[in-house]
Design an enzyme around this catalytic site. Sequence first.
Site, mmCIF file in Angstrom:
data_model
loop_
_atom_site.group_PDB
_atom_site.id
_atom_site.type_symbol
_atom_site.label_atom_id
_atom_site.label_comp_id
_atom_site.label_asym_id
_atom_site.label_seq_id
_atom_site.Cartn_x
_atom_site.Cartn_y
_atom_site.Cartn_z
ATOM 1 N N GLY B 13 3.725 6.512 -1.265
ATOM 2 C CA GLY B 13 2.815 5.403 -1.553
ATOM 3 C C GLY B 13 1.709 5.926 -2.459
ATOM 4 N N GLY B 14 0.623 5.189 -2.531
ATOM 5 C CA GLY B 14 -0.469 5.605 -3.410
ATOM 6 C C GLY B 14 -1.004 6.992 -3.078
ATOM 7 N N ALA B 15 -1.174 7.281 -1.793
ATOM 8 C CA ALA B 15 -1.752 8.571 -1.409
ATOM 9 C C ALA B 15 -0.800 9.716 -1.758
ATOM 10 C CB ALA B 15 -2.065 8.574 0.089
ATOM 11 N N PHE B 115 -15.443 -9.379 -2.594
ATOM 12 C CA PHE B 115 -14.596 -9.109 -1.435
ATOM 13 C C PHE B 115 -15.490 -8.995 -0.207
ATOM 14 C CE2 PHE B 115 -10.188 -7.965 -0.530
ATOM 15 C CZ PHE B 115 -9.565 -8.409 -1.664
ATOM 16 N N GLN B 235 -7.188 -2.863 12.646
ATOM 17 C CA GLN B 235 -7.730 -4.066 12.002
ATOM 18 C C GLN B 235 -6.736 -5.229 12.001
ATOM 19 O OE1 GLN B 235 -8.495 -4.275 7.479
ATOM 20 N NE2 GLN B 235 -10.522 -4.371 8.407
ATOM 21 N N HIS B 237 -6.275 -8.599 10.106
ATOM 22 C CA HIS B 237 -6.771 -9.319 8.936
ATOM 23 C C HIS B 237 -6.848 -10.793 9.301
ATOM 24 C CE1 HIS B 237 -7.026 -10.975 4.913
ATOM 25 N NE2 HIS B 237 -7.118 -9.779 4.401
ATOM 26 N N LEU B 247 0.516 -11.541 4.399
ATOM 27 C CA LEU B 247 -0.911 -11.540 4.105
ATOM 28 C C LEU B 247 -1.301 -12.550 3.026
ATOM 29 C CD1 LEU B 247 -3.364 -9.794 5.023
ATOM 30 C CD2 LEU B 247 -3.279 -8.861 2.722
ATOM 31 N N GLU B 250 -7.828 -11.503 1.022
ATOM 32 C CA GLU B 250 -9.230 -11.883 1.075
ATOM 33 C C GLU B 250 -9.720 -12.337 -0.301
ATOM 34 O OE1 GLU B 250 -11.373 -9.234 3.842
ATOM 35 O OE2 GLU B 250 -12.656 -8.857 2.113
ATOM 36 N N ARG B 281 -13.917 -8.188 8.004
ATOM 37 C CA ARG B 281 -12.723 -8.770 8.620
ATOM 38 C C ARG B 281 -12.787 -8.886 10.135
ATOM 39 N NH1 ARG B 281 -8.446 -5.612 4.721
ATOM 40 N NH2 ARG B 281 -8.923 -6.921 2.936
ATOM 41 N N HIS B 351 -2.931 -5.488 10.622
ATOM 42 C CA HIS B 351 -2.960 -5.151 9.204
ATOM 43 C C HIS B 351 -3.173 -3.683 8.887
ATOM 44 C CE1 HIS B 351 -3.551 -5.936 4.985
ATOM 45 N NE2 HIS B 351 -4.789 -5.484 4.989
ATOM 46 N N GLU B 382 -3.406 5.887 4.593
ATOM 47 C CA GLU B 382 -3.604 5.127 5.830
ATOM 48 C C GLU B 382 -3.283 5.940 7.078
ATOM 49 O OE1 GLU B 382 -2.157 1.094 5.781
ATOM 50 O OE2 GLU B 382 -2.410 0.906 7.952
ATOM 51 N N ARG B 393 -12.416 -1.306 8.490
ATOM 52 C CA ARG B 393 -12.356 -1.030 7.057
ATOM 53 C C ARG B 393 -12.752 -2.265 6.253
ATOM 54 N NH1 ARG B 393 -8.515 -2.007 2.966
ATOM 55 N NH2 ARG B 393 -6.914 -2.732 4.399
ATOM 56 N N SER B 398 -9.155 0.680 1.044
ATOM 57 C CA SER B 398 -7.998 1.516 1.369
ATOM 58 C C SER B 398 -7.333 2.048 0.107
ATOM 59 C CB SER B 398 -6.973 0.755 2.198
ATOM 60 O OG SER B 398 -5.814 1.541 2.310
HETATM 61 C C1 LIG Z 1 -0.108 -6.909 2.485
HETATM 62 C C2 LIG Z 1 -1.152 -5.873 2.316
HETATM 63 C C3 LIG Z 1 -2.159 -6.042 1.376
HETATM 64 C C4 LIG Z 1 -3.136 -5.080 1.191
HETATM 65 N N1 LIG Z 1 -4.095 -5.269 0.241
HETATM 66 C C5 LIG Z 1 -5.016 -4.292 0.024
HETATM 67 C C6 LIG Z 1 -5.976 -4.419 -1.011
HETATM 68 O O1 LIG Z 1 -6.012 -5.400 -1.744
HETATM 69 N N2 LIG Z 1 -6.866 -3.427 -1.188
HETATM 70 C C7 LIG Z 1 -6.857 -2.308 -0.416
HETATM 71 O O2 LIG Z 1 -7.680 -1.430 -0.643
HETATM 72 N N3 LIG Z 1 -5.951 -2.156 0.566
HETATM 73 C C8 LIG Z 1 -5.027 -3.117 0.800
HETATM 74 N N4 LIG Z 1 -4.095 -2.957 1.793
HETATM 75 C C9 LIG Z 1 -4.028 -1.682 2.513
HETATM 76 C C10 LIG Z 1 -3.328 -0.634 1.666
HETATM 77 O O3 LIG Z 1 -2.421 -1.247 0.812
HETATM 78 C C11 LIG Z 1 -2.569 0.386 2.492
HETATM 79 O O4 LIG Z 1 -3.392 0.881 3.478
HETATM 80 C C12 LIG Z 1 -2.114 1.521 1.618
HETATM 81 O O5 LIG Z 1 -1.373 1.043 0.539
HETATM 82 C C13 LIG Z 1 -1.316 2.575 2.348
HETATM 83 O O6 LIG Z 1 -0.880 3.530 1.394
HETATM 84 P P1 LIG Z 1 -0.258 4.914 1.806
HETATM 85 O O7 LIG Z 1 -0.024 5.681 0.562
HETATM 86 O O8 LIG Z 1 -1.087 5.534 2.849
HETATM 87 O O9 LIG Z 1 1.118 4.518 2.500
HETATM 88 P P2 LIG Z 1 2.382 3.597 1.997
HETATM 89 O O10 LIG Z 1 2.184 3.003 0.667
HETATM 90 O O11 LIG Z 1 2.708 2.695 3.133
HETATM 91 O O12 LIG Z 1 3.492 4.676 1.846
HETATM 92 C C14 LIG Z 1 4.035 5.364 2.934
HETATM 93 C C15 LIG Z 1 5.097 6.264 2.396
HETATM 94 O O13 LIG Z 1 5.530 7.148 3.398
HETATM 95 C C16 LIG Z 1 6.925 7.200 3.408
HETATM 96 N N5 LIG Z 1 7.326 7.565 4.756
HETATM 97 C C17 LIG Z 1 6.939 6.994 5.911
HETATM 98 N N6 LIG Z 1 7.511 7.629 6.945
HETATM 99 C C18 LIG Z 1 8.253 8.626 6.433
HETATM 100 C C19 LIG Z 1 9.082 9.639 6.990
HETATM 101 N N7 LIG Z 1 9.296 9.749 8.306
HETATM 102 N N8 LIG Z 1 9.704 10.493 6.155
HETATM 103 C C20 LIG Z 1 9.551 10.389 4.814
HETATM 104 N N9 LIG Z 1 8.777 9.454 4.242
HETATM 105 C C21 LIG Z 1 8.136 8.595 5.045
HETATM 106 C C22 LIG Z 1 7.381 5.849 2.958
HETATM 107 O O14 LIG Z 1 8.672 5.924 2.393
HETATM 108 C C23 LIG Z 1 6.334 5.536 1.897
HETATM 109 O O15 LIG Z 1 6.711 6.103 0.684
HETATM 110 C C24 LIG Z 1 -3.122 -3.921 1.992
HETATM 111 C C25 LIG Z 1 -2.114 -3.739 2.938
HETATM 112 C C26 LIG Z 1 -1.141 -4.706 3.121
HETATM 113 C C27 LIG Z 1 -0.108 -4.501 4.156
#
Ligand SMILES: Cc1cc2nc3c(=O)[nH]c(=O)nc-3n(C[C@H](O)[C@H](O)[C@H](O)COP(=O)(O)OP(=O)(O)OC[C@H]3O[C@@H](n4cnc5c(N)ncnc54)[C@H](O)[C@@H]3O)c2cc1C
Lengths: 240, 578
Positions: B13-15, B115, B235, B237, B247, B250, B281, B351, B382, B393, B398
């Site tokens: 994901g992003g992180a 927001f 949280q 939402h 979702l 907001e 929220r 959420h 996250e 949050r 995020s």
């Molecule tokens: C619908 C929605 C809308 C949102 N809107 C906003 C917004 O507008 N602004 C904001 O700031 N935040 C928003 N958020 C929150 C934010 O998007 C998330 O908190 C954030 O994107 C999480 O990113 P991440 O990189 O931590 O994890 P994710 O993007 O969830 O990525 C997790 C990764 O881990 C991998 N993974 C998981 N388990 C395993 C495993 N066992 N082995 C190997 N790989 C694994 C998955 O394949 C994936 O690639 C929103 C969340 C949702 C659900």
Amino acid sequence: MKIILKIQRYNPESDPAPYFQEYSVEANPNERLLDALMQVKRFQDGSLAFRKSCAHGVCGSDAMRINGKDGLACKTLVKDVVKQDGDTVTVEPLRYLPVQRDLIVDQKDFFEKYRAVQPFLINDEPVAEKERPQSQEERMAFDDATNCILCASCYSACPVMAENPAFIGPAAIAQAFRFLADTRDRGFESRLPVLDHPDGVWPCQNHFKCTQACPRSILVTKRINQTKKMIEKHRAEGKA
Amino acid sequence: MYHHYDAIIVGSGGAGLYAALEASQRAKTAVLSKLYPIRSHTGAAQGGISAALGNVEEDKPEWHAFDTIKGGDYLVDQQAAKILAEEAIQAVYDLENRGLPFNRTPAGRIDQRRFGGHTRNFGEGPVRRACYAADRTGHMILQTLYQQCIKNKVAFFDEFQVVDLILDGTTCKGLVAVELATGELHIFAAKAVLFATGGFGRIFKITSNAYANTGDGPAVCARRGIPLEDMEFYQFHPTGIMGLGILISEAVRGEGGILRNRDGERFMARYTPTLLDLAPRDIVARSIMTEVRAGKGIRGDRKIDDYVYLDATGLGKATLMSKLPDITSFCKTYLGIDPADSPIPVLPTAHYAMGGIPTDVHGRVVLDDKGTLVNGLYAAGECACVSVHGANRLGTNSLLDLVVFGRRAGRHIGDYVKQADPPQVPTSAADPARAWIGRLTDGQTGPHGGHIMEEMQTGMMEKVGIYRNAKEMQAAIDQVQALRRRYQSVRVQDRSKPFNTDLLELIELRNLLDLALITAVSALNRQESRGAHSREDFPGRDDTQWLKHTLAYLEGDKVRLDYKAVDTSIWPPKPRTY
Ligand SMILES: Cc1cc2nc3c(=O)[nH]c(=O)nc-3n(C[C@H](O)[C@H](O)[C@H](O)COP(=O)(O)OP(=O)(O)OC[C@H]3O[C@@H](n4cnc5c(N)ncnc54)[C@H](O)[C@@H]3O)c2cc1C
Ligand code: SF4
Ligand code: FES
């Protein structure tokens, strides 16, 4: 209502060829087809294999052929595909990509073609200010192409793929267009060898099947035609 | 199979992708992800990413940091929040420079919108701080980062699911993962491991989270003796589509949408007169539930699934199309309504996890209240708890957390691996995972996971949801414990090796059960109300006893709780009104 899911099954370990299996599920007409598939997986047959994640049409995991049409199971409602109690929905894997198991296809080719168009901003010039400004019109010129979730529905829907498996396909061209039409990008020349190629943009014959299939409402065919025009213009300028 | 890397990033994901971009420049790095990278749930994020650019009105990082701390009900570590707000600005410019197509102002700059909880001058009124690309900001961030990974030739192992962490005392040595395509177990020996596995909304029935959001990273860590921080703060939402939980950003309220009860009343005016519908929220979600309980929901039957309306009819078709196109399309697809003409039926949806794997501001995992580090182990996004979100949050913080702390962790890993010794990992390191999978697939018959999953999700939703009390939380703990015992006899129905999604889902189920338990136990023990944790039996915030972070250790069937201090070095805690 009760619906019948007629699902193509295939397990490389044990099945000589794909076959269909039927499941009867209780489904609400307003539910997603993905919900019905999950009913089967969780409560009837855990061995049914398909990809899924977001469940609302934004991740591109669950593209499949539903009653012969390519699309996302999570963006297809039960009422869109059955009329009355007892009706059957046929579910098959996408075409033109090797089936690995049940509804799971090997996306390797699809992603390789995507990567071939260099789907990233190409611009080595230093950024003069903090950001690279862009007018609202310039930004909107490539807006819909940024929506692509690489689900491969268009790839499976494209009739050209049947004749020419080497065709890079609609999604890769739409992704290339997303950068070609971005005023911040300088990568036209370096993408040209892949696009201006017998397997590049030219095999497209404007069947519009990709545009009809695209769950993200991208005007894929139009973007392909615009890309062709850019290349033609570039050629004309080169000759002049 | 056995692999050797300097650094392994778990999650794309992003992180994870941001960390990978940084780490791969200086170390032999690979990204493991159970999903194809661009399928990660970051792609679902809608509304925006905050940064005090001041492109449309005056704004300052200091205001942003303050809002974050107040929004988190003072459980935020304040120096970390300061870093978040200050580094936000460069982070957003970096994304733009790398091609992210933000919406633009008439002058061609990155556009910004309002927001919840983001204010001007320490709470005077809403400020435009959220940078956005329509309502697909997360999609654009994910795409842009993945594009950069392609450009920089980052190595990926797609559809590899991590099932165990290899530790030697307090040093990380690598990971064990299952390859979806073959069912084989792989050992990845690595000097550094970063968990970026995202959220775990799937412990609840109604959620905005993807099926893949099963908290694998935190659960794997917890089973290896690492505490999880502040897990009681989950949280909800305020605005999920009724029944589905999808979702509705907001940003709809940021652009002028209004919440209404059955009388058509803008009820938020009674709860938060200054910020109205743009209060944080936790407050808005509670206000909705209070309306519903008072019989002011649309049906008026006071049931937990009654709902309210989010009225976006005043925005006009043009704004909806240019700024909220996906929301419009979700309403059309799943509700059969056009938000330009009809109000959207909404209810709170599970959420975001404020809690997670405890880290410092470099992403390094911290083992206890003394700051003991696990060498080579990192977490970001996250699944981690820095803690910049505290008890609640703010929206758009995020995505910001991902890029700021993903980048910091990636950089730190680049330095760390230079001086770390290459790990020696015996092949027996995969034995615990092999034994677990062996039991699930031993051919005996046992219950399938579907019912266990459903009962856990319903129980958690009803008993550890928005309003909580001791009796119900205890009942939830008992229920989850019973489900964990039932899990001991579950078996797969799918007996084959390639693409055994049945097996992988049963593995995820165990992760969810462990996190549900830790969440409920942490929540029961915190006898106060703060941020997203609101207790009917302890309605007030209690700074004398509870201004501290929870650290929960999973020890077999038990959860042991410990606590650590909160950094309040900049702004002393104050009552929270809006
Ligand atoms: C619908 C929605 C809308 C949102 N809107 C906003 C917004 O507008 N602004 C904001 O700031 N935040 C928003 N958020 C929150 C934010 O998007 C998330 O908190 C954030 O994107 C999480 O990113 P991440 O990189 O931590 O994890 P994710 O993007 O969830 O990525 C997790 C990764 O881990 C991998 N993974 C998981 N388990 C395993 C495993 N066992 N082995 C190997 N790989 C694994 C998955 O394949 C994936 O690639 C929103 C969340 C949702 C659900
Ligand atoms: S263009 Fe549309 S159909 Fe094709 S891959 Fe992208 S989102 Fe899917
Ligand atoms: S599950 Fe994500 S698009 Fe359908």
